[in-house]
Enzyme design. Structure first.
Site, PDB file in Angstrom:
ATOM      1  N   TYR A 150       1.084  -0.941  -0.067  1.00  0.00           N
ATOM      2  CA  TYR A 150      -0.446  -0.371   0.248  1.00  0.00           C
ATOM      3  C   TYR A 150       0.986   1.385  -0.117  1.00  0.00           C
ATOM      4  O   TYR A 150       0.175   1.769  -0.637  1.00  0.00           O
ATOM      5  CB  TYR A 150      -0.977  -0.115   1.352  1.00  0.00           C
TER       6      TYR A 150
HETATM    7  N1  NAP Z   1      -8.921   6.236   5.903  1.00  0.00           N
HETATM    8  C1  NAP Z   1      -7.331   6.510   6.348  1.00  0.00           C
HETATM    9  O1  NAP Z   1      -7.101   5.757   7.509  1.00  0.00           O
HETATM   10  C2  NAP Z   1      -6.363   6.613   4.915  1.00  0.00           C
HETATM   11  C3  NAP Z   1      -5.716   7.318   4.742  1.00  0.00           C
HETATM   12  C4  NAP Z   1      -4.779   7.646   4.309  1.00  0.00           C
HETATM   13  C5  NAP Z   1      -5.169   7.235   3.087  1.00  0.00           C
HETATM   14  N2  NAP Z   1      -6.564   6.615   2.889  1.00  0.00           N
HETATM   15  C6  NAP Z   1      -7.086   6.994   1.317  1.00  0.00           C
HETATM   16  O2  NAP Z   1      -8.495   7.670   0.835  1.00  0.00           O
HETATM   17  C7  NAP Z   1      -8.909   7.409  -0.215  1.00  0.00           C
HETATM   18  C8  NAP Z   1      -9.985   7.115   0.607  1.00  0.00           C
HETATM   19  O3  NAP Z   1     -10.266   6.028   1.286  1.00  0.00           O
HETATM   20  P1  NAP Z   1     -11.099   5.927   2.478  1.00  0.00           P
HETATM   21  O4  NAP Z   1      -9.973   5.367   3.940  1.00  0.00           O
HETATM   22  O5  NAP Z   1     -12.175   6.526   2.666  1.00  0.00           O
HETATM   23  O6  NAP Z   1     -11.282   3.923   2.840  1.00  0.00           O
HETATM   24  P2  NAP Z   1     -12.790   3.611   1.200  1.00  0.00           P
HETATM   25  O7  NAP Z   1     -13.998   3.911   2.948  1.00  0.00           O
HETATM   26  O8  NAP Z   1     -12.559   1.760   1.378  1.00  0.00           O
HETATM   27  O9  NAP Z   1     -13.458   4.417   0.295  1.00  0.00           O
HETATM   28  C9  NAP Z   1     -12.664   3.927  -0.489  1.00  0.00           C
HETATM   29  C10 NAP Z   1     -13.194   4.007  -2.137  1.00  0.00           C
HETATM   30  O10 NAP Z   1     -12.643   3.751  -3.005  1.00  0.00           O
HETATM   31  C11 NAP Z   1     -13.790   2.790  -4.137  1.00  0.00           C
HETATM   32  N3  NAP Z   1     -12.731   2.069  -4.787  1.00  0.00           N
HETATM   33  C12 NAP Z   1     -12.061   0.850  -3.854  1.00  0.00           C
HETATM   34  N4  NAP Z   1     -11.935   0.324  -5.305  1.00  0.00           N
HETATM   35  C13 NAP Z   1     -12.088   0.532  -6.960  1.00  0.00           C
HETATM   36  C14 NAP Z   1     -11.855   0.473  -7.480  1.00  0.00           C
HETATM   37  N5  NAP Z   1     -11.043  -0.332  -8.426  1.00  0.00           N
HETATM   38  N6  NAP Z   1     -12.516   1.689  -8.791  1.00  0.00           N
HETATM   39  C15 NAP Z   1     -13.300   2.687  -8.086  1.00  0.00           C
HETATM   40  N7  NAP Z   1     -13.427   2.465  -7.329  1.00  0.00           N
HETATM   41  C16 NAP Z   1     -12.937   1.386  -6.145  1.00  0.00           C
HETATM   42  C17 NAP Z   1     -14.932   2.126  -3.710  1.00  0.00           C
HETATM   43  O11 NAP Z   1     -15.484   2.160  -3.680  1.00  0.00           O
HETATM   44  P3  NAP Z   1     -16.246   0.129  -3.898  1.00  0.00           P
HETATM   45  O12 NAP Z   1     -17.418   0.306  -1.752  1.00  0.00           O
HETATM   46  O13 NAP Z   1     -17.193  -0.006  -4.414  1.00  0.00           O
HETATM   47  O14 NAP Z   1     -15.119  -0.518  -3.730  1.00  0.00           O
HETATM   48  C18 NAP Z   1     -14.954   3.256  -2.307  1.00  0.00           C
HETATM   49  O15 NAP Z   1     -15.347   4.159  -2.341  1.00  0.00           O
HETATM   50  C19 NAP Z   1      -7.276   6.372  -0.429  1.00  0.00           C
HETATM   51  O16 NAP Z   1      -7.596   6.575  -1.338  1.00  0.00           O
HETATM   52  C20 NAP Z   1      -7.317   6.279   1.142  1.00  0.00           C
HETATM   53  O17 NAP Z   1      -6.210   5.115   0.066  1.00  0.00           O
HETATM   54  C21 NAP Z   1      -7.640   6.858   3.874  1.00  0.00           C
END
Ligand code: NAP
Length: 278
Positions: A150
Site C-alpha cells: 500500500y
Molecule cells: N482511511 C484512512 O485512514 C486513509 C488514510 C490515508 C489515505 N486514505 C486514502 O483515502 C482514499 C479513500 O479511502 P477511505 O479511507 O475513504 O476508504 P473506503 O471507505 O474504503 O473508500 C474507498 C473508496 O474507493 C472505492 N474503490 C475501491 N476500489 C475501486 C475501484 N477498483 N474502482 C473504483 N472505486 C474503487 C470504493 O468503492 P467500493 O465501495 O465500490 O469498493 C470506495 O468508494 C483511498 O485512496 C485511501 O488510500 C485513507
C-alpha cells in the site's frame, strides 16, 4: 452551466464525505461508484450525478467523462480518491492482491487523469482554474511494516502528483496531494479482513499484534470531514500548498521522515509492540 467536480470512489469514507461537503458548497458533483447500490444517500441529493465505473475499466471511465461532457457542466476539479489498502507481508501477499493494489491506486488514477484532462484543459482555455487533487497518504511519506505494498502505491501517487504538476504547469492546471494520516473510515475494517497472507506461515503470530495496532490507529484517526475540508481548500484556495498532510501530530511524521532509516526501523518495531502508530 455549473462548476462541477469529479470525485472517484464516493460509496463510503472520504469520498462520500467529500461529495457531500462539495455539494453543500454549491458544486455539482459527479461521483464514481461501482454497482447499483453504490451511490446510496447521495443518489437523492440535488446536484449529484453518479457515474458507474471501476477505475480499472478504461471504457467505463470514458463513458463517465462523456456524460459530464453531454451535461455541459464545466469540470473545474478532479479528486482521485478511489483506493484500496492491501495488508500482508511482502513475502506472502498474493500476486492477485499486490497487482490489485497498483491497478486501483496507481494505474486507475493515471487512467482517470488521462480521460478527464481534455475537459480540464477546456476549462482552463475558457478562463477558469482547474485542479487535480490526488488522495495520497502518510504511507506515501513513511512505510509501516505489513502495509508495504500500500505504501509503495502511495509513494507512487506522490511521484505522480509532483511530475504531473510540473508537466501541467505550462497549461495552468494545478495538481495537489492531500495525504491523510489515519481517518475513521471502513478502509481499516477491510484491511483487518485480509488475513490470508498471514496464515500458516512464519508471520502468523504478527496478526495478534497487527489487529490491535490498526484498531488503535483507527480509533485515534480524524473524522473524514477534516479531510474533506482539506480537499475543498486544495480545490478552491487562491494559492494552495502542493502537498498537504492531514493528520494529528503531522509534524511528528515529517520529523520522523528526516531521521536515519535505522532509527525509523526501531521506531516502527517499538510502535507495533505498543499498538501505537505514528
Ligand atoms: N482511511 C484512512 O485512514 C486513509 C488514510 C490515508 C489515505 N486514505 C486514502 O483515502 C482514499 C479513500 O479511502 P477511505 O479511507 O475513504 O476508504 P473506503 O471507505 O474504503 O473508500 C474507498 C473508496 O474507493 C472505492 N474503490 C475501491 N476500489 C475501486 C475501484 N477498483 N474502482 C473504483 N472505486 C474503487 C470504493 O468503492 P467500493 O465501495 O465500490 O469498493 C470506495 O468508494 C483511498 O485512496 C485511501 O488510500 C485513507
Amino acid at each position: 452551466m455549473q462548476d462541477s467536480i469529479l470525485v472517484t470512489g464516493v460509496s463510503s469514507g472520504i469520498g462520500l464525505t467529500t461529495a457531500k461537503y462539495l455539494l453543500d458548497r454549491g458544486f455539482h458533483v459527479y461521483g464514481s461508484v461501482r454497482g447499483d447500490a453504490g451511490a446510496g444517500e447521495l443518489a437523492e441529493k440535488p446536484g449529484f450525478t453518479a457515474l458507474q465505473f471501476d477505475v480499472r475499466d478504461r471504457d467505463a471511465i470514458r463513458a463517465g467523462i462523456q456524460r459530464i461532457l453531454a451535461d455541459g457542466n464545466r469540470l473545474v476539479g478532479l479528486v482521485n480518491n478511489a483506493g484500496v489498502a492491501i495488508t500482508g507481508p511482502v513475502e506472502t501477499v498474493s500476486e492477485v492482491e499486490y497487482r490489485r493494489q497498483f491497478e486501483v491506486n496507481v494505474f486507475g488514477l493515471v487512467a482517470v487523469c488521462q480521460e478527464a484532462l481534455p475537459l480540464l484543459h477546456a476549462t482552463k482555455e475558457a478562463g477558469f482554474e482547474p485542479r487535480i487533487v490526488n488522495i495520497g497518504s502518510v504511507s506515501g511519506y513513511l512505510t509501516s511494516p505489513f502495509t508495504t505494498i500500500y505504501s509503495a502505491s502511495k509513494f507512487a501517487v506522490e511521484a505522480l502528483t509532483d511530475g504531473l504538476r510540473r508537466e501541467l504547469l505550462p497549461f495552468g492546471i494545478d495538481v495537489i496531494s492531500v495525504a491523510p494520516g489515519p481517518v475513521k473510515t471502513p478502509i481499516w475494517k477491510k484491511g483487518r479482513e485480509q488475513k490470508e497472507a498471514f496464515q500458516n506461515n512464519r508471520y502468523s503470530e504478527m496478526l495478534d499484534k497487527l489487529d490491535p495496532y490498526t484498531e488503535a490507529a483507527e480509533a485515534d484517526g480524524v473524522e473524514p470531514e477534516v479531510v474533506a475540508a482539506a480537499i475543498y481548500e486544495a480545490l478552491t484556495a487562491k494559492d494552495p500548498q502542493p502537498a498537504v498532510l492531514v493528520m494529528k501530530k503531522g509534524w511528528m511524521a515529517k520529523l520522523l521522515k528526516l531521521t536515519p532509516k535505522r532509527f525509523q526501523d526501531r521506531f516502527f518495531v517499538k510502535r507495533l509492540a505498543e499498538n501505537r502508530r505514528y
